[in-house]
Design a protein around this motif. Sequence first.
Motif, mmCIF file in Angstrom:
data_model
loop_
_atom_site.group_PDB
_atom_site.id
_atom_site.type_symbol
_atom_site.label_atom_id
_atom_site.label_comp_id
_atom_site.label_asym_id
_atom_site.label_seq_id
_atom_site.Cartn_x
_atom_site.Cartn_y
_atom_site.Cartn_z
ATOM 1 N N ILE A 136 19.460 2.763 -2.896
ATOM 2 C CA ILE A 136 18.901 3.983 -3.464
ATOM 3 C C ILE A 136 17.428 4.104 -3.086
ATOM 4 O O ILE A 136 16.940 5.173 -2.737
ATOM 5 C CB ILE A 136 19.083 3.990 -4.990
ATOM 6 C CG1 ILE A 136 20.571 4.117 -5.336
ATOM 7 C CG2 ILE A 136 18.295 5.120 -5.629
ATOM 8 C CD1 ILE A 136 20.886 3.919 -6.805
ATOM 9 N N ALA A 137 16.745 2.973 -3.129
ATOM 10 C CA ALA A 137 15.310 2.998 -2.850
ATOM 11 C C ALA A 137 15.003 3.427 -1.419
ATOM 12 O O ALA A 137 13.925 3.956 -1.147
ATOM 13 C CB ALA A 137 14.705 1.623 -3.122
ATOM 14 N N THR A 138 15.933 3.216 -0.526
ATOM 15 C CA THR A 138 15.669 3.631 0.850
ATOM 16 C C THR A 138 15.573 5.147 0.973
ATOM 17 O O THR A 138 15.011 5.656 1.932
ATOM 18 C CB THR A 138 16.770 3.143 1.810
ATOM 19 O OG1 THR A 138 18.003 3.732 1.431
ATOM 20 C CG2 THR A 138 16.861 1.641 1.792
ATOM 21 N N HIS A 139 16.098 5.850 -0.013
ATOM 22 C CA HIS A 139 15.996 7.312 0.002
ATOM 23 C C HIS A 139 14.788 7.802 -0.788
ATOM 24 O O HIS A 139 14.526 9.007 -0.837
ATOM 25 C CB HIS A 139 17.273 7.933 -0.571
ATOM 26 C CG HIS A 139 18.448 7.748 0.331
ATOM 27 N ND1 HIS A 139 18.757 8.626 1.328
ATOM 28 C CD2 HIS A 139 19.351 6.752 0.417
ATOM 29 C CE1 HIS A 139 19.833 8.199 1.974
ATOM 30 N NE2 HIS A 139 20.209 7.071 1.435
ATOM 31 N N LEU A 140 14.099 6.899 -1.423
ATOM 32 C CA LEU A 140 12.852 7.223 -2.108
ATOM 33 C C LEU A 140 11.806 6.261 -1.544
ATOM 34 O O LEU A 140 11.447 5.273 -2.180
ATOM 35 C CB LEU A 140 13.007 7.038 -3.619
ATOM 36 C CG LEU A 140 13.975 8.005 -4.286
ATOM 37 C CD1 LEU A 140 14.510 7.422 -5.574
ATOM 38 C CD2 LEU A 140 13.300 9.315 -4.554
ATOM 39 N N PRO A 141 11.333 6.554 -0.375
ATOM 40 C CA PRO A 141 10.563 5.578 0.404
ATOM 41 C C PRO A 141 9.372 4.983 -0.320
ATOM 42 O O PRO A 141 8.990 3.867 -0.052
ATOM 43 C CB PRO A 141 10.104 6.378 1.617
ATOM 44 C CG PRO A 141 11.015 7.547 1.683
ATOM 45 C CD PRO A 141 11.417 7.851 0.276
ATOM 46 N N LYS A 142 8.762 5.698 -1.194
ATOM 47 C CA LYS A 142 7.555 5.176 -1.837
ATOM 48 C C LYS A 142 7.835 4.548 -3.190
ATOM 49 O O LYS A 142 6.907 4.218 -3.922
ATOM 50 C CB LYS A 142 6.510 6.281 -1.966
ATOM 51 C CG LYS A 142 6.101 6.796 -0.601
ATOM 52 C CD LYS A 142 4.936 7.740 -0.682
ATOM 53 C CE LYS A 142 4.548 8.185 0.716
ATOM 54 N NZ LYS A 142 3.120 8.246 0.919
ATOM 55 N N ARG A 143 9.081 4.415 -3.512
ATOM 56 C CA ARG A 143 9.450 3.773 -4.769
ATOM 57 C C ARG A 143 10.161 2.462 -4.480
ATOM 58 O O ARG A 143 10.921 2.360 -3.540
ATOM 59 C CB ARG A 143 10.366 4.683 -5.569
ATOM 60 C CG ARG A 143 9.783 6.041 -5.924
ATOM 61 C CD ARG A 143 8.700 5.923 -6.984
ATOM 62 N NE ARG A 143 8.275 7.223 -7.468
ATOM 63 C CZ ARG A 143 7.337 7.391 -8.391
ATOM 64 N NH1 ARG A 143 6.709 6.356 -8.909
ATOM 65 N NH2 ARG A 143 6.997 8.602 -8.780
ATOM 66 N N PRO A 165 0.806 -1.231 0.000
ATOM 67 C CA PRO A 165 0.000 0.000 0.000
ATOM 68 C C PRO A 165 0.835 1.276 0.000
ATOM 69 O O PRO A 165 0.338 2.321 -0.403
ATOM 70 C CB PRO A 165 -0.814 -0.116 1.288
ATOM 71 C CG PRO A 165 -0.061 -1.056 2.148
ATOM 72 C CD PRO A 165 0.633 -2.016 1.236
ATOM 73 N N ASP A 166 2.070 1.204 0.434
ATOM 74 C CA ASP A 166 2.851 2.429 0.551
ATOM 75 C C ASP A 166 3.710 2.671 -0.688
ATOM 76 O O ASP A 166 4.787 3.255 -0.612
ATOM 77 C CB ASP A 166 3.740 2.365 1.794
ATOM 78 C CG ASP A 166 4.670 1.170 1.779
ATOM 79 O OD1 ASP A 166 4.333 0.188 1.091
ATOM 80 O OD2 ASP A 166 5.718 1.209 2.434
ATOM 81 N N ILE A 167 3.220 2.240 -1.804
ATOM 82 C CA ILE A 167 3.970 2.445 -3.040
ATOM 83 C C ILE A 167 3.377 3.594 -3.819
ATOM 84 O O ILE A 167 2.170 3.671 -4.030
ATOM 85 C CB ILE A 167 3.963 1.168 -3.908
ATOM 86 C CG1 ILE A 167 4.840 0.104 -3.273
ATOM 87 C CG2 ILE A 167 4.461 1.461 -5.302
ATOM 88 C CD1 ILE A 167 4.830 -1.200 -4.030
ATOM 89 N N LYS A 168 4.241 4.467 -4.221
ATOM 90 C CA LYS A 168 3.820 5.577 -5.074
ATOM 91 C C LYS A 168 4.073 5.175 -6.517
ATOM 92 O O LYS A 168 5.164 4.772 -6.875
ATOM 93 C CB LYS A 168 4.649 6.818 -4.715
ATOM 94 C CG LYS A 168 4.435 8.016 -5.614
ATOM 95 C CD LYS A 168 5.376 9.130 -5.171
ATOM 96 C CE LYS A 168 5.333 10.315 -6.121
ATOM 97 N NZ LYS A 168 6.355 11.318 -5.743
ATOM 98 N N ARG A 169 3.076 5.289 -7.329
ATOM 99 C CA ARG A 169 3.230 4.919 -8.723
ATOM 100 C C ARG A 169 3.106 6.155 -9.593
ATOM 101 O O ARG A 169 2.719 7.215 -9.150
ATOM 102 C CB ARG A 169 2.172 3.883 -9.112
ATOM 103 C CG ARG A 169 2.106 2.694 -8.160
ATOM 104 C CD ARG A 169 1.418 1.521 -8.794
ATOM 105 N NE ARG A 169 2.202 0.973 -9.881
ATOM 106 C CZ ARG A 169 3.220 0.114 -9.693
ATOM 107 N NH1 ARG A 169 3.551 -0.264 -8.488
ATOM 108 N NH2 ARG A 169 3.904 -0.342 -10.715
#
Length: 412
Positions: free
Chosen positions: A92-99, A63-67
């Motif tokens: 890298i993804a840890t710095h873009l939490p919703k990606r 649910p916490d994914i930004k698309r």
Amino acid sequence: MGRSPCCDKVGLKKGPWTPEEDQKLLAYIEEHGHGSWRALPAKAGLQRCGKSCRLRWTNYLRPDIKRGKFTLQEEQTIIQLHALLGNRWSAIATHLPKRTDNEIKNYWNTHLKKRLVKMGIDPVTHKPKNDTLLSNDGQSKYAANLSHMAQWESARLEAEARLVRQSKLRSNSFQNSIFASQEFTTTSPSSPLNKPVVGPPRCLDVLKAWNGIWTKPMNEITASGSATISVTGLDLEESPTSTLGYFDQNAPHISTPGINGGNSTVLFEFVGNSSGSSEGRIMNNEESEEDWKGFGNSSTGQLPEYKDGINENSVSFTSGLQDLTMPMDNTWTAESLRSNADQISPRNFVETFTDLLLSSNSGDGGLSENCTESDNGGEGGNASENCEDSKNYWNSIFNLVNNSSPSDSAMF
DNA sequence: AACTTCTGCAACCGCATTCCG
DNA sequence: CCGGAATGCGGTTGCAGAAGT
């Protein structure tokens, strides 16, 4: 050890997920959590392997994914972090939490990498492919060393975080003593170590310094004869895995003569060739050499020297223009380096490089007049808007690292 | 309209690492 | 310590839709 056999089973469905399957997976996880992925498909009534379910959940159903489209800010973050971390998508993804890492990886491969290639920039090294002009004055090698060091240091941080995690698992009390003696914690969203952060990690000093040096005006970096920067006061003793040593017999080099002492000294030494007029330039294969003349901007060819005093509290430089003295108390920050450097010249290589890189959004890859105050060949371009949006490539790396909450990342 | 090529992205594959008995 | 299982991760593939011819 070994590969999971779960997907080897015959009769399990592969390929795209149907809405019904999504619904089953979603409903099950919402009610029970995923638990063991291996056991999940049977419990949820899915003819899939656990691995496939996990992937579907983490990359799509969570649910916490930004698309949707990546914002410019996200693009910048990805580029910057990729320059620092390479293809470590999860980091890298840890710095873009919703990606998700998969989404970032795809976006890099389909958009950003191509853009850099089009710019004549190596997407692996993030440096212009034709690097020979830089290497003439030692800047490129020096930067490569710093980059190497930063990457190395980030890897060390990961190892350190792992070590701390293991310590915590073994003993809470022991872990507490570790945190009491360290000024920082490294955590990730899934980490059990979500502890409050007290002050920045010391090892970020390296990254900061990296940025600080990078943002030093090119004409001050160009080396003449021997140039030495020594930093006293980086006490890395508290870090059991710190071995901030890197030595390359080919100058310029960075060496660490005394890392284990309580008052460790990290010696950065770069010895450039002594060609008299090593104006800093890099070439873009789509741009004329003239376009890059702004770099360095050293009209006199006067070459500075950094070889002066070092003591426990400060480091001093002598440039051809003025003396710099930076405090060396607990922290060695890029601000201290940069602020001194800025006293000499507001213009630097980094800004120009960043402008060029990100202005490629415009498609023509040109340097706009707003992007450079240098005497470029007048190719101008129409990238001024993008320049407004996309400044300070390496500064942003620093800012990102500096501002990033360690709770967001296992890295920092 | 039909066909080909390109592009973006979800999903898979397989190696590496971590967990755990 | 060992080895199998579980999980994480990055590279690659395959397909659907868009764009071009």
